[in-house]
Design a protein around this motif. Sequence first.
Motif, mmCIF file in Angstrom:
data_model
loop_
_atom_site.group_PDB
_atom_site.id
_atom_site.type_symbol
_atom_site.label_atom_id
_atom_site.label_comp_id
_atom_site.label_asym_id
_atom_site.label_seq_id
_atom_site.Cartn_x
_atom_site.Cartn_y
_atom_site.Cartn_z
ATOM 1 N N LEU A 373 0.812 -1.213 0.000
ATOM 2 C CA LEU A 373 0.000 0.000 0.000
ATOM 3 C C LEU A 373 0.849 1.268 0.000
ATOM 4 O O LEU A 373 0.523 2.256 -0.666
ATOM 5 C CB LEU A 373 -0.931 0.007 1.218
ATOM 6 N N LEU A 374 1.942 1.253 0.753
ATOM 7 C CA LEU A 374 2.706 2.481 0.961
ATOM 8 C C LEU A 374 3.598 2.847 -0.223
ATOM 9 O O LEU A 374 3.833 4.035 -0.469
ATOM 10 C CB LEU A 374 3.564 2.355 2.226
ATOM 11 N N ILE A 375 4.121 1.869 -0.941
ATOM 12 C CA ILE A 375 5.006 2.208 -2.064
ATOM 13 C C ILE A 375 4.272 3.038 -3.106
ATOM 14 O O ILE A 375 4.758 4.101 -3.515
ATOM 15 C CB ILE A 375 5.653 0.954 -2.666
ATOM 16 N N PRO A 376 3.085 2.620 -3.592
ATOM 17 C CA PRO A 376 2.387 3.502 -4.536
ATOM 18 C C PRO A 376 1.952 4.821 -3.906
ATOM 19 O O PRO A 376 1.978 5.862 -4.577
ATOM 20 C CB PRO A 376 1.173 2.666 -4.979
ATOM 21 N N PHE A 377 1.601 4.810 -2.604
ATOM 22 C CA PHE A 377 1.230 6.064 -1.936
ATOM 23 C C PHE A 377 2.412 7.029 -1.912
ATOM 24 O O PHE A 377 2.272 8.222 -2.216
ATOM 25 C CB PHE A 377 0.754 5.785 -0.513
ATOM 26 N N ASN A 378 3.590 6.516 -1.577
ATOM 27 C CA ASN A 378 4.777 7.367 -1.533
ATOM 28 C C ASN A 378 5.102 7.946 -2.908
ATOM 29 O O ASN A 378 5.375 9.141 -3.049
ATOM 30 C CB ASN A 378 5.976 6.569 -1.025
ATOM 31 N N PRO A 384 5.666 13.466 -4.485
ATOM 32 C CA PRO A 384 5.328 14.645 -5.300
ATOM 33 C C PRO A 384 4.882 15.846 -4.469
ATOM 34 O O PRO A 384 5.238 16.993 -4.795
ATOM 35 C CB PRO A 384 4.184 14.137 -6.190
ATOM 36 N N LEU A 385 4.146 15.599 -3.373
ATOM 37 C CA LEU A 385 3.735 16.708 -2.509
ATOM 38 C C LEU A 385 4.942 17.381 -1.866
ATOM 39 O O LEU A 385 5.024 18.620 -1.796
ATOM 40 C CB LEU A 385 2.785 16.204 -1.418
ATOM 41 N N LEU A 386 5.893 16.589 -1.402
ATOM 42 C CA LEU A 386 7.092 17.146 -0.775
ATOM 43 C C LEU A 386 7.915 17.935 -1.792
ATOM 44 O O LEU A 386 8.463 18.997 -1.473
ATOM 45 C CB LEU A 386 7.933 16.023 -0.164
ATOM 46 N N GLY A 390 8.840 22.210 -2.093
ATOM 47 C CA GLY A 390 10.199 22.736 -2.112
ATOM 48 C C GLY A 390 11.218 21.862 -1.417
ATOM 49 O O GLY A 390 12.380 22.248 -1.301
ATOM 50 N N LEU A 391 10.804 20.659 -0.932
ATOM 51 C CA LEU A 391 11.740 19.760 -0.269
ATOM 52 C C LEU A 391 12.187 18.695 -1.258
ATOM 53 O O LEU A 391 11.385 17.871 -1.704
ATOM 54 C CB LEU A 391 11.083 19.098 0.948
ATOM 55 N N ARG A 392 13.459 18.760 -1.619
ATOM 56 C CA ARG A 392 13.992 17.803 -2.589
ATOM 57 C C ARG A 392 14.171 16.442 -1.919
ATOM 58 O O ARG A 392 14.871 16.308 -0.914
ATOM 59 C CB ARG A 392 15.327 18.313 -3.124
ATOM 60 N N VAL A 393 13.515 15.446 -2.471
ATOM 61 C CA VAL A 393 13.541 14.104 -1.882
ATOM 62 C C VAL A 393 14.658 13.304 -2.554
ATOM 63 O O VAL A 393 14.457 12.710 -3.618
ATOM 64 C CB VAL A 393 12.177 13.400 -2.055
ATOM 65 N N THR A 394 15.834 13.292 -1.939
ATOM 66 C CA THR A 394 16.972 12.553 -2.489
ATOM 67 C C THR A 394 17.058 11.177 -1.840
ATOM 68 O O THR A 394 16.440 10.904 -0.804
ATOM 69 C CB THR A 394 18.280 13.304 -2.229
ATOM 70 N N ALA A 395 17.853 10.315 -2.450
ATOM 71 C CA ALA A 395 18.014 8.962 -1.915
ATOM 72 C C ALA A 395 18.599 8.993 -0.502
ATOM 73 O O ALA A 395 18.133 8.282 0.391
ATOM 74 C CB ALA A 395 18.913 8.149 -2.847
ATOM 75 N N LEU A 396 19.622 9.821 -0.291
ATOM 76 C CA LEU A 396 20.257 9.864 1.021
ATOM 77 C C LEU A 396 19.313 10.441 2.084
ATOM 78 O O LEU A 396 19.324 10.012 3.236
ATOM 79 C CB LEU A 396 21.548 10.676 0.952
ATOM 80 N N ARG A 397 18.484 11.416 1.699
ATOM 81 C CA ARG A 397 17.516 11.953 2.656
ATOM 82 C C ARG A 397 16.461 10.913 3.010
ATOM 83 O O ARG A 397 16.034 10.820 4.161
ATOM 84 C CB ARG A 397 16.861 13.209 2.083
#
Length: 538
Positions: A373-378, A384-386, A390-397
């Motif tokens: 459930l969470l993988i498609p939600f994320n 996309p909302l983050l 203005g919050l860049r969602v990087t792998a390390l973050r």
Amino acid sequence: MATSAAAGSMPRQIRYIIGNEACERFSFYGMRNILVPFLISSVLLAYLPAGSERDTAAKDIFHMFVIGVYFFPLLGGWLSDRFFGKYNTILWFSLVYCAGHACLALFEGNATGFYTGLFLIALGSGGIKPLVVSFCGDQFDETNKDKAKLVFDAFYWIINFGSFFASLLSPLFLRHYGPAVAFGIPGGLMFIATFVFWLGRRRYVNVPPARRDPHAFFEVVRTALRTRQPGQGRPGLAVALAGLGVAAAMLLLWALSATVGLRAWPEHFNFVITACLALGVVIALGGAGASMQLERARGAHPDEAVDGVRAVLRILIVFALVTPFWSLFDQKASTWIIQGREMVIPHDAPWWPSWLVQDAAQMQALNPLLVMLLIPFNNLVLFPLLERAGLRVTALRKMGGGIAISGLSWVIAALLQLEIDSGAEVSLAWQGLPYLLLTFSEILVSATALEFAYSQAPHAMKGTIMAFWYLTSTFGSLWVLLTNAAVRNELVIGSIARSGLSENAFLMFFFAGFAFVAALAFATYARTYPMQSNYRRA
């Protein structure tokens, strides 16, 4: 070797591999998720008083099993790549896997037989773990590579599908029909998995074992450590040799303590703990030594190979900082089950499915369900909302945040434990909240780490990266074993007593703090990590 599928079509042999994976995943999670409840109530640990001692012993056995499962991929990958190829290695290790299941079902009351079964399952499961997905990939070529994504998506769903039903049903089999049936059903499914895989033998594309690569990871490291330069010593070699010396000394001290009673090694550090510590020292000091002299390999090896080793060594630091996460995550099948057995199942609540959920161990089914459930939600909503905020969602973050969130899940578990210790009746349903947070953290850490490592390592080093990735789970369970050994120390026991907390609550807060410290260290290292991109060019 079988011929490839018709141009552009789905290879017909894929159905055998998918069928094999579905049955194998049910068999693995079916036995794994009832292991701790079985051990706590079995005659195998009857020599220990019921309570914390028996619970701790069951956890130790479980986490030593997990260590084996994630260590033996090194053996399976090596045998496949150098000698036998993927098909033969998968088939033979699957037969070992079946034998292990048979031992569990037949020797439920015999310690030697049962523990032999656990070893064989760890060997068989670990041996095939790095091979099935890559063997599936071998069935595709340039003409039908667009179909590969569909199959890998199916793999993901099959793994979680099998895990969900195994986690939901196996505790019921154990509860109502006993261990012979509860372990026998996963064994039967593993036999079916092996048979289905064998049925496709004439259709598979079998890529022969690769020749020895003169510029592989360990070849470059060896060149770097052995090369002399005029007027300079070899400090890196000295550090690497020191690692080997310390590891050998650890194993020797353990052997002397175990055989002649020499008190030169901690009493509760068994062979598994000692061997893992020795391996950790070799990797840490060997990696440090290689990094010190790596530039000496240039000329003897292409720049791409040397830079690839440098990238792998950087990734190893990231992986090391992820190991505390696995120490928390894998305890959902040990510590959290033990906690759940002290909670009240809300059978009287109209919303509780009493006809199905009757045992605390079944709460583990929430993990694969929430993953799906969470993988498609994320991917479709949260990230996309983050990004729009203005919050860049990087792998390390993602990974650093996931480690921190796993700590938060354990804070909530610890608060639930405080309520239990106070004598309050706590509903098992409350475990859903820490399961939600822990699963969310798993998605942020595990799936992201694989993609991150794939993007950072050059193509020739990707197999090496996968081998080291499996070891992160091995060292995660090592942290658990070390902690369990520490709480047997009189000084630690006294500290827990003075804290006013029960041992379970104390350890839960400890692991939460451990995750927060790891997340802070991860964030600090991530700030200076030089990101790269090593995806294959179109």
